[in-house]
Design a protein around this motif. Structure first.
Motif, short mmCIF file in Angstrom:
data_model
loop_
_atom_site.label_atom_id
_atom_site.label_comp_id
_atom_site.label_asym_id
_atom_site.label_seq_id
_atom_site.Cartn_x
_atom_site.Cartn_y
_atom_site.Cartn_z
N ARG A 10 -66.37 67.92 94.55
CA ARG A 10 -66.74 67.79 93.15
C ARG A 10 -67.28 66.38 92.86
N GLY A 11 -67.06 65.49 93.81
CA GLY A 11 -67.60 64.13 93.66
C GLY A 11 -66.76 63.25 92.75
N LEU A 12 -65.45 63.56 92.63
CA LEU A 12 -64.60 62.73 91.77
C LEU A 12 -64.29 61.40 92.45
N LYS A 13 -64.05 60.39 91.62
CA LYS A 13 -63.69 59.06 92.15
C LYS A 13 -62.30 59.11 92.79
N GLY A 14 -62.04 58.16 93.67
CA GLY A 14 -60.78 58.12 94.42
C GLY A 14 -59.56 58.11 93.52
N ARG A 15 -59.61 57.31 92.47
CA ARG A 15 -58.43 57.19 91.60
C ARG A 15 -58.14 58.52 90.90
N GLU A 16 -59.20 59.16 90.42
CA GLU A 16 -59.05 60.44 89.72
C GLU A 16 -58.52 61.51 90.68
N ARG A 17 -59.02 61.46 91.91
CA ARG A 17 -58.57 62.45 92.90
C ARG A 17 -57.07 62.28 93.16
N LYS A 18 -56.70 61.02 93.34
CA LYS A 18 -55.29 60.72 93.67
C LYS A 18 -54.38 61.22 92.53
N LYS A 19 -54.80 60.96 91.31
CA LYS A 19 -54.00 61.36 90.16
C LYS A 19 -53.82 62.88 90.14
N GLY B 295 -73.59 75.19 101.78
CA GLY B 295 -74.03 75.29 103.18
C GLY B 295 -74.59 73.95 103.66
N ARG B 296 -75.27 73.26 102.76
CA ARG B 296 -75.84 71.96 103.14
C ARG B 296 -74.74 70.93 103.43
N SER B 297 -73.65 70.98 102.65
CA SER B 297 -72.53 70.06 102.90
C SER B 297 -71.93 70.29 104.28
N ILE B 298 -71.74 71.58 104.61
CA ILE B 298 -71.17 71.91 105.92
C ILE B 298 -72.11 71.46 107.03
N PHE B 299 -73.41 71.67 106.81
CA PHE B 299 -74.42 71.25 107.79
C PHE B 299 -74.36 69.73 107.97
N MET C 43 -70.51 60.81 100.14
CA MET C 43 -69.84 61.78 101.02
C MET C 43 -69.93 61.37 102.49
N ILE C 44 -70.86 60.49 102.81
CA ILE C 44 -71.06 60.15 104.22
C ILE C 44 -69.79 59.55 104.83
N GLY C 45 -69.09 58.73 104.03
CA GLY C 45 -67.83 58.13 104.50
C GLY C 45 -66.80 59.21 104.78
N TYR C 46 -66.74 60.20 103.89
CA TYR C 46 -65.80 61.31 104.07
C TYR C 46 -66.14 62.09 105.33
N TYR C 47 -67.43 62.34 105.51
CA TYR C 47 -67.86 63.08 106.71
C TYR C 47 -67.51 62.30 107.99
N ILE C 48 -67.68 60.97 107.95
CA ILE C 48 -67.36 60.17 109.14
C ILE C 48 -65.86 60.24 109.43
N SER C 49 -65.04 60.16 108.35
CA SER C 49 -63.59 60.22 108.59
C SER C 49 -63.22 61.60 109.14
N LEU C 50 -63.87 62.65 108.64
CA LEU C 50 -63.60 64.00 109.18
C LEU C 50 -64.02 64.08 110.64
N ALA C 51 -65.17 63.45 110.95
CA ALA C 51 -65.67 63.47 112.33
C ALA C 51 -64.68 62.78 113.26
#
Lengths: 233, 437
Positions: A111-120, B351-355, B1-9
């Motif tokens: 959803r693209g929420l910020k880290g703080r909002e996600r944590k909450k 689908g693009r996110s998964i890709f 999201m790239i940081g999240y994808y890297i951590s998942l990788a």
């Protein structure tokens, strides 16, 4: 909230065409708790997948919040799924190598929420299901009932208006099943619309109304004790 | 999201260490093999004089056998005769011009504990340093007169000056070279073009000279060149004067022509030069001369030949084989995780996110493969240096550009390898896995 009109879903192989849903019409109002029952292979899960925007119908019209989802591309369908719909599965479907915290984080990331909002939101969701102390644990370290509560927390964290549950108590013993059901009822009382597929007639009776699907069609409509406002279109 | 994808990788790679290691190894081996040959080719084809490509020209004169052209693509000898070089030096058209050849001998310092040792030398006219833009640390070059008369003056490289004088300003000091005393007039910064564009006759990748001596010393020291001397006719050589007056070619010649007008005038001059000598009974072949800039000179000398290029293609083909293996492994890994992708799709991933997520994972594998590939390349180059016994030291080494290229190649390769598996998993129907997981 949800309105399906003359939905047909068929799966085709080289030689066989299987009709999972045929002329399927249904309306679910905001705030309802609807149970869906029917024999195996009747089309319950197909209905749930179409309702959850995981599959598209072969024909027919599906309106979610008055929006015709048939016109949406994958990206918009995914966004709508993320923002409006929560899923609870029989097999929990937690990601095994993510902690409970990270599992609940998954929909919030998309959803693209910020880290703080996600944590909450994650902390609040874990608190609602009574698992705050287990945030760092992996799913495998929990009992089945606890895992299902995490799955519910994951659905709740996104604050969906529409919760789809596919046999949420199917893998649980009766005590755990009762706890999970009470949790779903509590969520529904707070305004979330719930559609629950189940084989358990006792659980089905606890819903506002029960839909029975046979051979891909709605076979019966039973109004429950509470606000039965839905109708077959 | 790239940081999240890297951590998942990272998490995914840690979760399947053996499979991940196999994929990284496949990429690393492919990158290591291809980068070893590509690095060699790149270093061999570098033009250290590229910034002077517009103004520097190697001079060739076709003074060869009337019945058979010289055996190279230009069909002209690479080098000139001594007497033609001396005559060409008299021209005032080039801004700078150099006649030179390779030599060498023992060098020693009077009264020093340092034992005499052999150094590479270059016997050259004074413009050498100006023409090739070689800066002096101390002093300068010898006077013009030294190009024609014997002046016992010497220019040292920085390394030699360091060795003999501990890096002090040695201008005015005396060193003993080849048994004769020479006065140091200058010390230049280390200059090691590789390949040696200025002298491709004597080992393209050998180290450059350590000391430089005036061209006018030939008669005094009776200098015979180190390196290639070619001739086409039978001549009686009974004295050093005979050698200097012969048709043997052994002098390399470069001219700096800064303007088109200079170039035009010099062409006319060379045409007249050859005609004059034809009238004297020399230059029996049709009138022909060559002026090649450094890039053309490298190509003409085929510093990187067809075999080298073929080797590069073969190594890239090997990388392709490694990539096909990586594709298979990635496909196995990603499809094993299809249920997780299904859950993510249900929770809102497009689908693009998964890709993208899986492509990033491929890129991370490529990055790791690239790092190990660099180590393998360094090992490969070290082996080549060892096998070549010093002849490839300057080219069998990686610079930062090649290291970055290795990483780039690895990431690009892994992304290519990951395209199909990532596409496959992004197209998977999530509902299949949600019920069965």
């Amino acid at each position: 909230m949800l309105k399906m009109q003359s939905i047909r879903k068929s799966y085709r192989t080289d030689t066989i065409e299987t009709h999972a849903l045929r002329d399927f019409s249904l309306a679910v109002d905001e705030g309802e708790f609807v149970s869906v029952t029917g024999p195996s292979g009747s089309g319950k899960t197909t209905f749930l997948n179409i309702a959850g925007l995981l599959e598209t119908p072969t024909s027919g019209q599906y309106l979610l919040d008055d929006e015709d989802v048939g016109n949406l591309n994958d990206r918009d369908r995914s966004r709508m799924r993320n923002e409006k719909i929560g899923f609870i599965f029989q097999g929990f479907n937690l990601i095994p190598d993510l902690s409970l915290f990270d599992n609940i984080d998954v929909p919030l990331r998309y959803r693209g929420l910020k880290g703080r909002e996600r944590k909450k939101r994650i902390e609040k969701a874990l608190e609602q299901v009574g698992l705050s102390a287990r945030a760092k644990h992996l799913p495998a370290q929990l009992s089945g009932g606890q895992q299902q509560r995490v799955a519910i927390a994951r659905a709740l964290a996104g604050e969906p208006r529409f919760l789809l549950a596919d046999e949420p108590t199917g893998n649980l013993d009766s005590l755990m099943a009762r706890q999970v059901m009470e949790l779903l009822e509590f969520i529904n009382e707070w305004g979330t619309t719930i559609v629950m597929v189940t084989h358990d007639p006792d659980l089905a009776r606890r819903a506002h109304r029960n839909i029975q699907i046979v051979d891909g069609q709605v076979a019966d409509l039973q109004h429950g004790a509470a606000s039965a406002t839905a109708e077959i279109a | 999201m790239i940081g999240y994808y890297i951590s998942l990788a990272m998490r995914s790679l840690r979760g399947t260490p053996i499979l991940s290691a196999l994929m990284v190894a496949a990429i690393a081996v492919g990158v290591g093999a291809s980068m070893t040959t590509l690095t060699l080719n790149y270093m061999m084809s570098r033009n250290a004089l590229a910034d002077k490509d517009d103004v520097l020209f190697a001079v060739q004169l076709d003074n060869w056998d009337p019945h058979k052209a010289f055996h190279n693509p230009s069909e002209m000898p690479w080098q000139l005769t001594y007497k033609d070089a001396i005559d060409l030096l008299r021209s005032d058209i080039p801004s700078h011009q150099v006649a030179m050849h390779r030599w060498g001998g023992p060098i020693a310092l009077e009264g020093s504990e340092l034992r005499p040792y052999t150094v590479e030398a270059r016997v050259t006219s004074r413009d050498f340093f100006a023409l090739f833009d070689i800066p002096f640390i101390h002093g300068g070059t010898w006077p013009h007169a030294a190009d024609n008369n014997s002046a016992y003056q010497i220019v040292l490289s920085q390394r030699t000056n360091e060795k003999l004088f501990g890096g002090e300003n040695s201008v005015g000091r005396t060193v003993n070279f080849n048994g004769a005393p020479f006065t140091v007039v200058g010390v230049i910064e280390d200059w090691q073009p590789s390949p040696k564009v200025h002298d491709l006759n004597n080992g393209d990748f050998l180290e450059s000279a350590e000391v430089f001596l005036p061209f006018g010393l030939h008669r005094a020291l009776e200098i015979y060149p180190w390196g290639n001397t070619n001739g086409w006719k039978s001549e009686d050589i009974n004295s050093y004067e005979d050698q200097l007056g012969s048709e043997y070619v052994w002098i390399q010649y470069w001219a700096q022509l800064d303007t088109p007008e200079q170039m035009e005038r010099y062409r006319d001059y060379l045409t007249g030069f050859i005609r004059e000598r034809k009238a004297q009974g020399r230059f029996p072949r049709p009138l022909k001369f060559g002026l090649s800039n450094p890039s053309e000179w490298l190509a003409l000398n085929e510093v990187v030949d067809g075999d080298d290029r073929m080797l590069s293609w073969l190594s890239l083909a090997f990388l392709l084989v490694c990539l096909v293996n990586a594709v298979a492994l990635l496909l196995a890994k990603f499809l094993r995780k299809a249920p997780e992708a299904g859950v993510r799709r249900a929770l809102g991933a497009s689908g693009r996110s998964i890709f993208s997520q899986h492509l990033v994972e491929s890129g991370c594998i490529g990055f790791a493969g690239g790092l190990i590939g660099i180590l393998m390349t360094l090992v490969g180059l070290a082996l080549i240096r060892q096998l070549a016994m010093g002849h490839m030291d300057t080219v069998a080494s990686m610079n930062w550009l090649m290291m970055l290229s290795a990483i780039g190649l690895a990431i690009l390769s892994s992304l290519l390898a990951g395209l199909y598996p990532a596409w496959r998993i992004s197209r998977t129907n999530p509902s299949i896995y949600l019920k069965t997981q």
